[in-house]
Design an enzyme around this catalytic site. Structure first.
Site, PDB file in Angstrom:
ATOM      1  N   ARG A  58       0.531  -1.113  -0.251  1.00 24.52           N
ATOM      2  CA  ARG A  58      -0.044   0.263  -0.023  1.00 24.52           C
ATOM      3  C   ARG A  58       0.542   1.306  -0.179  1.00 24.52           C
ATOM      4  O   ARG A  58       0.402   2.072  -0.070  1.00 24.52           O
ATOM      5  CB  ARG A  58      -0.559   0.059   1.374  1.00 24.52           C
ATOM      6  CG  ARG A  58      -2.456  -1.388   1.080  1.00 24.52           C
ATOM      7  CD  ARG A  58      -2.731  -1.236   1.878  1.00 24.52           C
ATOM      8  NE  ARG A  58      -2.440  -1.509   3.297  1.00 24.52           N
ATOM      9  CZ  ARG A  58      -2.536  -2.319   3.587  1.00 24.52           C
ATOM     10  NH1 ARG A  58      -3.028  -4.285   2.517  1.00 24.52           N
ATOM     11  NH2 ARG A  58      -1.209  -3.128   5.330  1.00 24.52           N
ATOM     12  N   GLU A  95       5.243  -9.367  16.660  1.00 21.53           N
ATOM     13  CA  GLU A  95       4.640  -9.678  18.382  1.00 21.53           C
ATOM     14  C   GLU A  95       4.801 -11.341  18.426  1.00 21.53           C
ATOM     15  O   GLU A  95       5.406 -11.437  19.361  1.00 21.53           O
ATOM     16  CB  GLU A  95       3.112  -9.513  17.862  1.00 21.53           C
ATOM     17  CG  GLU A  95       3.281  -9.243  19.018  1.00 21.53           C
ATOM     18  CD  GLU A  95       1.041  -9.253  20.077  1.00 21.53           C
ATOM     19  OE1 GLU A  95       0.460  -8.766  18.186  1.00 21.53           O
ATOM     20  OE2 GLU A  95       0.776  -9.352  21.061  1.00 21.53           O
TER      21      GLU A  95
HETATM   22  P1  AMP Z   1       4.443  -2.455  12.137  1.00 20.63           P
HETATM   23  O1  AMP Z   1       5.391  -2.780  11.767  1.00 20.63           O
HETATM   24  O2  AMP Z   1       3.670  -3.125  13.145  1.00 20.63           O
HETATM   25  O3  AMP Z   1       4.127  -0.972  12.740  1.00 20.63           O
HETATM   26  O4  AMP Z   1       2.783  -2.226  10.876  1.00 20.63           O
HETATM   27  C1  AMP Z   1       3.057  -2.140   9.646  1.00 20.63           C
HETATM   28  C2  AMP Z   1       2.800  -2.737   8.646  1.00 20.63           C
HETATM   29  O5  AMP Z   1       1.609  -3.640   8.771  1.00 20.63           O
HETATM   30  C3  AMP Z   1       2.088  -1.326   7.588  1.00 20.63           C
HETATM   31  O6  AMP Z   1       2.539  -1.670   6.461  1.00 20.63           O
HETATM   32  C4  AMP Z   1       0.676  -1.842   7.913  1.00 20.63           C
HETATM   33  O7  AMP Z   1       0.256  -1.881   6.182  1.00 20.63           O
HETATM   34  C5  AMP Z   1       0.108  -2.903   8.166  1.00 20.63           C
HETATM   35  N1  AMP Z   1      -0.738  -2.720   9.663  1.00 20.63           N
HETATM   36  C6  AMP Z   1      -0.600  -3.377  10.644  1.00 20.63           C
HETATM   37  N2  AMP Z   1      -1.153  -3.039  10.981  1.00 20.63           N
HETATM   38  C7  AMP Z   1      -2.612  -2.937  10.306  1.00 20.63           C
HETATM   39  C8  AMP Z   1      -3.566  -2.511  10.047  1.00 20.63           C
HETATM   40  N3  AMP Z   1      -4.402  -2.305  11.841  1.00 20.63           N
HETATM   41  N4  AMP Z   1      -4.713  -2.183   9.909  1.00 20.63           N
HETATM   42  C9  AMP Z   1      -3.782  -1.956   8.169  1.00 20.63           C
HETATM   43  N5  AMP Z   1      -2.694  -2.653   8.448  1.00 20.63           N
HETATM   44  C10 AMP Z   1      -1.678  -2.582   9.139  1.00 20.63           C
END
Ligand code: AMP
Length: 170
Positions: A58, A95
């Site tokens: 995205r 996680e």
């Molecule tokens: P993080 O590494 O935990 O910050 O996760 C970020 C990535 O996971 C991004 O590329 C987001 O597109 C996806 N992501 C994580 N949680 C969500 C959520 N609740 N809704 C949509 N995309 C998410």
């Protein structure tokens, strides 16, 4: 326009307990999509960076539109095995378990300024790993930007060494 109202909550996707922030209604709305890109273009109009680094998949949508608008280079960061030429890689903890991201080895010149962009900041692992990739190649992170920040996960702490901007918070 408040883009918070056009981002759709999808409960229990991709797994139970997760509320997925679905940006496809925003993408399908011409005024909302253009509005987001226009706002970001205004913020970064005269900013001192050379390339936008965006994360599969995205991040590509907004990153490519903004790179075209600002006349910057575009660099994709992808899941392992997708990029065809020689890559560098960064593994990061989730996680449960770990994940890896790759970038082409010649994507950034030492000293180049980079804007890192993704759709959403959750725990910050993805963006921290991307910043590490940029720095492995000698790039300088101008700022990290997302459309959406999930504040309750405190991803900001993980990317604290970098300047960070988000369009909306939930
Ligand atoms: P993080 O590494 O935990 O910050 O996760 C970020 C990535 O996971 C991004 O590329 C987001 O597109 C996806 N992501 C994580 N949680 C969500 C959520 N609740 N809704 C949509 N995309 C998410």
């Amino acid at each position: 326009m408040d883009i918070r109202t056009i981002i759709r909550d999808v409960p229990d996707f991709p797994k139970k307990g997760i509320i997925f922030k679905d940006i496809t209604p925003l993408l399908a709305d011409p005024a909302a999509f253009a509005g987001v890109i226009d706002d970001l273009a205004q913020r970064y109009e005269d900013a001192p960076f050379d390339k936008i680094v965006a994360i599969e998949s995205r991040g590509f949508i907004f990153g490519a539109a903004l790179a075209y608008r600002l006349k910057k280079g575009f660099v994709p960061v992808r899941k392992p095995g997708k990029l065809p030429a020689e890559t560098i890689r960064q593994t990061y903890t989730l996680e449960y378990g770990e994940d890896t991201l790759e970038m082409h080895k010649d994507a950034i010149e030492p000293g180049e300024g980079v804007l890192i962009l993704d759709d959403l900041l959750a725990t910050g692992g993805t963006l921290e790993a991307t910043a590490n990739l940029v720095e492995q190649l000698g790039g300088r992170v101008h700022e990290i930007v997302t459309l959406i920040e999930l504040t309750f996960l405190n991803g900001r702490a993980r990317i604290a060494p970098y300047s960070y901007h988000t369009c909306v918070q939930f």
